[in-house]
Write an enzyme that holds these catalytic residues in place. Structure first.
Site, PDB file in Angstrom:
ATOM      1  N   ASP A   1       4.818  -7.242  -2.508  1.00  0.00           N
ATOM      2  CA  ASP A   1       3.488  -7.449  -3.499  1.00  0.00           C
ATOM      3  C   ASP A   1       3.223  -6.190  -4.543  1.00  0.00           C
ATOM      4  O   ASP A   1       2.850  -6.287  -5.390  1.00  0.00           O
ATOM      5  CB  ASP A   1       2.227  -7.303  -2.509  1.00  0.00           C
ATOM      6  CG  ASP A   1       2.045  -6.328  -1.501  1.00  0.00           C
ATOM      7  OD1 ASP A   1       2.962  -5.662  -1.318  1.00  0.00           O
ATOM      8  OD2 ASP A   1       1.157  -6.189  -0.813  1.00  0.00           O
ATOM      9  N   HIS A   2       4.077  -5.007  -4.029  1.00  0.00           N
ATOM     10  CA  HIS A   2       3.749  -3.713  -4.829  1.00  0.00           C
ATOM     11  C   HIS A   2       4.593  -3.882  -6.089  1.00  0.00           C
ATOM     12  O   HIS A   2       4.176  -3.538  -7.111  1.00  0.00           O
ATOM     13  CB  HIS A   2       4.312  -2.735  -3.859  1.00  0.00           C
ATOM     14  CG  HIS A   2       3.146  -2.136  -3.104  1.00  0.00           C
ATOM     15  ND1 HIS A   2       2.897  -3.013  -2.037  1.00  0.00           N
ATOM     16  CD2 HIS A   2       2.542  -1.047  -3.129  1.00  0.00           C
ATOM     17  CE1 HIS A   2       1.696  -2.315  -1.437  1.00  0.00           C
ATOM     18  NE2 HIS A   2       1.738  -1.099  -1.912  1.00  0.00           N
TER      19      HIS A   2
ATOM     20  N   ASP B   1       1.453   0.913   5.088  1.00  0.00           N
ATOM     21  CA  ASP B   1       0.823   0.817   4.121  1.00  0.00           C
ATOM     22  C   ASP B   1      -0.627   1.443   4.508  1.00  0.00           C
ATOM     23  O   ASP B   1      -1.186   0.964   5.649  1.00  0.00           O
ATOM     24  CB  ASP B   1       0.331  -0.524   3.370  1.00  0.00           C
ATOM     25  CG  ASP B   1      -0.275  -0.282   2.115  1.00  0.00           C
ATOM     26  OD1 ASP B   1       0.641  -0.073   1.032  1.00  0.00           O
ATOM     27  OD2 ASP B   1      -1.372  -0.010   1.917  1.00  0.00           O
TER      28      ASP B   1
ATOM     29  N   ARG C   1      -8.247   3.722  -5.437  1.00  0.00           N
ATOM     30  CA  ARG C   1      -7.963   5.249  -5.915  1.00  0.00           C
ATOM     31  C   ARG C   1      -7.865   5.307  -7.299  1.00  0.00           C
ATOM     32  O   ARG C   1      -7.469   4.605  -7.979  1.00  0.00           O
ATOM     33  CB  ARG C   1      -6.423   5.085  -5.267  1.00  0.00           C
ATOM     34  CG  ARG C   1      -6.374   5.074  -3.912  1.00  0.00           C
ATOM     35  CD  ARG C   1      -4.980   5.377  -3.380  1.00  0.00           C
ATOM     36  NE  ARG C   1      -5.327   5.642  -1.614  1.00  0.00           N
ATOM     37  CZ  ARG C   1      -4.476   5.244  -0.705  1.00  0.00           C
ATOM     38  NH1 ARG C   1      -3.031   4.957  -1.219  1.00  0.00           N
ATOM     39  NH2 ARG C   1      -4.543   5.785   0.305  1.00  0.00           N
TER      40      ARG C   1
ATOM     41  N   SER D   1      -1.495   7.688   0.360  1.00  0.00           N
ATOM     42  CA  SER D   1      -0.868   6.721   0.821  1.00  0.00           C
ATOM     43  C   SER D   1      -0.026   6.791   1.992  1.00  0.00           C
ATOM     44  O   SER D   1      -0.027   8.128   2.567  1.00  0.00           O
ATOM     45  CB  SER D   1       0.102   6.163  -0.259  1.00  0.00           C
ATOM     46  OG  SER D   1       1.393   6.999  -0.319  1.00  0.00           O
TER      47      SER D   1
ATOM     48  N   ARG E   1       3.280   6.512   2.096  1.00  0.00           N
ATOM     49  CA  ARG E   1       4.692   6.443   1.738  1.00  0.00           C
ATOM     50  C   ARG E   1       5.049   7.632   2.361  1.00  0.00           C
ATOM     51  O   ARG E   1       5.238   8.823   1.831  1.00  0.00           O
ATOM     52  CB  ARG E   1       4.759   6.325  -0.059  1.00  0.00           C
ATOM     53  CG  ARG E   1       4.275   7.494  -0.707  1.00  0.00           C
ATOM     54  CD  ARG E   1       4.278   7.486  -2.073  1.00  0.00           C
ATOM     55  NE  ARG E   1       3.284   6.432  -2.370  1.00  0.00           N
ATOM     56  CZ  ARG E   1       2.494   6.340  -3.383  1.00  0.00           C
ATOM     57  NH1 ARG E   1       2.766   7.289  -4.510  1.00  0.00           N
ATOM     58  NH2 ARG E   1       1.550   5.614  -3.745  1.00  0.00           N
TER      59      ARG E   1
HETATM   60  C1  MIC Z   1      -0.969   2.892  -2.335  1.00  0.00           C
HETATM   61  O1  MIC Z   1      -1.900   2.205  -2.491  1.00  0.00           O
HETATM   62  O2  MIC Z   1      -0.708   4.134  -2.603  1.00  0.00           O
HETATM   63  C2  MIC Z   1       0.177   1.874  -2.011  1.00  0.00           C
HETATM   64  C3  MIC Z   1       1.337   2.038  -2.873  1.00  0.00           C
HETATM   65  O3  MIC Z   1      -0.044   0.977  -1.305  1.00  0.00           O
HETATM   66  C4  MIC Z   1       0.772   3.004  -0.527  1.00  0.00           C
HETATM   67  C5  MIC Z   1       2.054   2.633  -0.170  1.00  0.00           C
HETATM   68  C6  MIC Z   1       3.253   3.098  -0.815  1.00  0.00           C
HETATM   69  O4  MIC Z   1       3.432   4.158  -1.418  1.00  0.00           O
HETATM   70  O5  MIC Z   1       4.203   2.253  -1.119  1.00  0.00           O
HETATM   71  C7  MIC Z   1      -0.256   3.111   0.656  1.00  0.00           C
HETATM   72  O6  MIC Z   1      -1.310   3.027   0.311  1.00  0.00           O
HETATM   73  O7  MIC Z   1       0.266   3.352   1.785  1.00  0.00           O
HETATM   74 FE1  SF4 Z   2      -1.480  -2.527  -3.090  1.00  0.00          FE
HETATM   75 FE2  SF4 Z   2      -1.961  -0.008  -2.339  1.00  0.00          FE
HETATM   76 FE3  SF4 Z   2      -3.408  -0.721  -4.343  1.00  0.00          FE
HETATM   77 FE4  SF4 Z   2      -3.755  -1.859  -1.911  1.00  0.00          FE
HETATM   78  S1  SF4 Z   2      -4.153   0.033  -2.739  1.00  0.00           S
HETATM   79  S2  SF4 Z   2      -3.599  -3.055  -4.046  1.00  0.00           S
HETATM   80  S3  SF4 Z   2      -1.714  -1.943  -1.103  1.00  0.00           S
HETATM   81  S4  SF4 Z   2      -1.001  -0.354  -4.067  1.00  0.00           S
END
Ligand code: MIC
Ligand code: SF4
Length: 645
Positions: free
Chosen positions: A64-65, A119, A379, A534, A536
């Site tokens: 999905d990302h 995640d 975010r 996140s 990550r």
């Molecule tokens: C995000 O919202 O920052 C992400 C992308 O979903 C991350 C995961 C990632 O960096 O792949 C998260 O929230 O953990």
């Molecule tokens: Fe995707 Fe992270 Fe954004 Fe949620 S916050 S939509 S999991 S990138």
């Protein structure tokens, strides 16, 4: 003394330790979830553990990302994930099927069970009464291999909801209110458990908006009871068999209580560049908006989209606004194409994007230079949208729809629109054909690994004396987006650590990579809540790859702290916070780890000639992991010992 919901679930899953605040506990994980951007590492780690088939009740791999497939890299990742899932016993949700948290809520979440996801927004499932926790990839790989998940027993905060939301005030405003009160650090080491009369008036997707964005408080997780609304939601997903009721005991004890009167809330908005920079929408009224985005795992439910469609009926997108909508899942897209909402949105001039994370992680729809973008996301960190000098505001779908109409930040209550009353469908548009079950013949499945997928580097055991330079000194609340940003340029490199490491700290210090290479590694100095945001683990792996041996900070976020330990980077907190001020970039430090077993680590600033008092944030297991150079060598050795009796 009675138990709350979170304690009940933890108790039923407790494998190691005592359920006492601050104690390390190991819990059994029933389900796991991965997404593509963290998932490639998870399955590489799962392989490195020598595991063959998942031992959980259910594991799902979502794509999905990054669904742009701008080059072979991304498509190769998808193929790797699909074949790995099939072989290891994992369900695979194909690109286009939706955002992991939304799809999991619809099709897989179960009240009373535990879920670990790679995640940070995994707590979304708390809306269903699940104990759902975000973690680094390695912790998820270990859970898939049947290992317990270790965490410090959090404090449990009761959030007592009273009253009910007024028209055009939304679930998003509840969590924005908490962020306003508590800040992005306010939830570290805590579980937020929602109770009270007000709970009954919130549907499962509204609850999920609140638990989702509990991640922005830094919370371990957030959870709602499982009640009639939970049953109704599961029934509409034809999953009533998954329902079980879950309520706190009447005499449940909590570490603290917060009260929110839903009736008194007003539409709120978070200003750039932090989700806790919250003010009432009315304070910003009249601010011109260049783009509006509706979607993300926080606010892309059917209710959210129907609300926007209702408000945009017979309206048009303001000529100076570019508006985009991301349905959270294919199920929702099907639903709005059946019920006419899609027609309304397209007629109004809203752009429809693929069901995926999309603009939330900077994959397209970047705002213009110095632009103002109003988003229903969770975010608004600096640079995350893809435009560093843009201002990102976070608000509810109601407030977003108002801005689409007027072209400026507008209190949605002022538009004179009839309030929308959402009715949960009797049955959602269920269609699981884009969720592929694992192969019944795993030995016949060949894992496809394209050239972008590189084995991940492993660390060496921690030396006794480590000398190096402070390569960077950063302020409070540094996020993993600052450490290793998302976006279309970087996301395709998530399976390639040598390449992605070139982007370490690039948002705030483009020269960091060169310095780290030139000096052959060193140390990072951080402020409060270092590594928030996140999950990550790349924000730990890339620094490890560049030779970072320790991070000294005032405090750490939970997931990033665990990731640092997992990859053998020493996390040290200042005993005297003033010492932070006395260190500068380029200072040479010497760290003596010989007393690590007694948690006695000595740090000397050789440049300024003084001793820095620090405390390593390690429990017993953490100490052993550090000595081995990370959790992988640690677990491998443990497994070897177990095999040999
Ligand atoms: C995000 O919202 O920052 C992400 C992308 O979903 C991350 C995961 C990632 O960096 O792949 C998260 O929230 O953990
Ligand atoms: Fe995707 Fe992270 Fe954004 Fe949620 S916050 S939509 S999991 S990138």
């Amino acid at each position: 003394m009675g138990l709350g919901i979170a304690q009940k679930i933890i108790k039923a899953h407790l494998l190691e330790g005592k359920m006492e605040k601050g104690e390390t506990i190991g819990i059994r994980i029933d389900q796991t979830l991965t997404q593509d951007a963290t998932g490639t590492m998870v399955y590489l780690e799962f392989m490195a553990l020598g595991a063959k088939r998942v031992k959980t009740q259910l594991s799902v791999s979502y794509v999905d990302h990054n669904t742009l497939q701008t080059t072979f890299r991304n498509a190769d990742d998808h193929l790797f994930l699909q074949t790995a899932a099939s072989k290891f016993g994992v369900y695979f949700s194909r690109p286009g099927n939706g955002i992991c948290h939304q799809v999991h809520l619809e099709r897989f979440g179960v009240p009373g069970k535990t879920l670990l996801g790679s995640d940070s927004h995994t707590p979304t499932q708390g809306g269903l009464g699940m104990l759902a926790i975000g973690a680094g990839g390695l912790d998820v790989a270990l859970a898939m291999a049947g290992e317990p998940f270790y965490l410090k027993m959090p404090e449990i905060i009761k959030v007592e909801l009273k009253g009910r939301l007024q028209p055009f005030v939304a679930a998003k405003d509840v969590i924005l209110e908490l962020l306003r009160r508590l800040s992005v650090k306010g939830g570290v080491g805590k579980i937020f458990e929602y109770t009270g009369e007000g709970v009954k008036s919130l549907s499962v997707p509204e609850r999920a908006t609140i638990t989702n964005m509990g991640a922005e408080l830094g919370a371990t997780t957030s959870i709602f009871p499982s009640d009639e609304n939970t049953y109704r939601f599961l029934k509409a997903q034809k999953r009533e068999r998954d329902f079980s009721p879950l309520q706190p005991d009447p005499d449940a004890a909590y570490d603290d209580v917060i009260e929110i009167n839903l009736s008194e809330l007003v539409p709120l908005i978070a200003k750039p560049h932090m989700p806790d920079n919250v003010v009432p929408v009315s304070e910003l009224e009249g601010t011109k908006v260049h783009q509006v985005a509706i979607g993300s795992c926080t606010n892309s439910s059917l209710k959210d989209i129907m609300t926007v469609a209702h408000m945009l009926k017979n309206q048009r997108v303001h000529p100076s606004v570019s508006a985009a909508l991301v349905p959270g899942s294919r199920q929702i897209l099907k639903e709005i194409s059946k019920n006419g909402a899609l027609e309304i949105l397209v007629s109004a001039g809203v752009r429809i994007l693929e069901s995926a994370c999309g603009p939330c992680i900077g994959m397209g729809f970047a705002p213009p230079s110095k632009g103002i973008s109003l988003r229903t996301f969770n975010r608004n960190f600096l640079g995350r949208s893809g435009t560093k000098d843009a201002g990102i505001y976070l608000a509810s779908p109601e407030t977003a729809a108002a801005a689409i109409i007027t072209g400026e930040i507008t209190d949605p209550r002022k538009l004179g629109i009839e309030p929308y009353i959402f009715e949960l469908p009797e049955e959602f548009a269920i269609d699981d054909q884009m969720i592929l079950p694992p192969s019944p013949l795993p030995e016949t499945v060949e894992i496809r690994m394209g050239p972008n997928i590189k084995p991940f580097p492993e660390n060496e055991p921690l030396g006794e004396k480590i000398k190096g330079e402070v390569l960077i000194k950063v302020k409070d609340d540094i996020t993993t987006d600052h450490i290793l940003r998302g976006g279309a340029e970087v996301l395709p490199l998530r399976s390639n650590i040598p390449e992605i490491s070139k982007y370490t700290f690039s948002v705030i210090d483009p020269d960091f990579y060169r310095r780290a290479k030139e000096k052959g590694g060193g140390f990072i100095v951080g402020g409060e809540n270092y590594g928030q945001g996140s999950s990550r683990e790349h924000a730990a792996i890339a620094p490890m790859y560049l030779g970072i041996k320790a991070v000294l900070a005032k405090s750490f976020s939970r997931i990033h702290l665990a990731n640092l330990v997992n990859f053998g980077i020493l996390p040290l907190v200042f005993e005297n916070k003033e010492d932070y001020d006395r260190i500068e970039q380029q200072d040479v430090l010497e760290i003596d780890t010989s007393g690590i077993d007694r948690l006695d680590i000595k740090v000397k600033n050789l440049t300024k000639n003084f001793e820095i008092k620090v405390k390593p944030l390690l429990d017993k297991r953490g100490i052993e992991i550090m000595k081995k150079g990370g959790v992988l060598p640690y677990v491998r050795e443990k497994q070897r010992e177990e095999r040999h009796g």
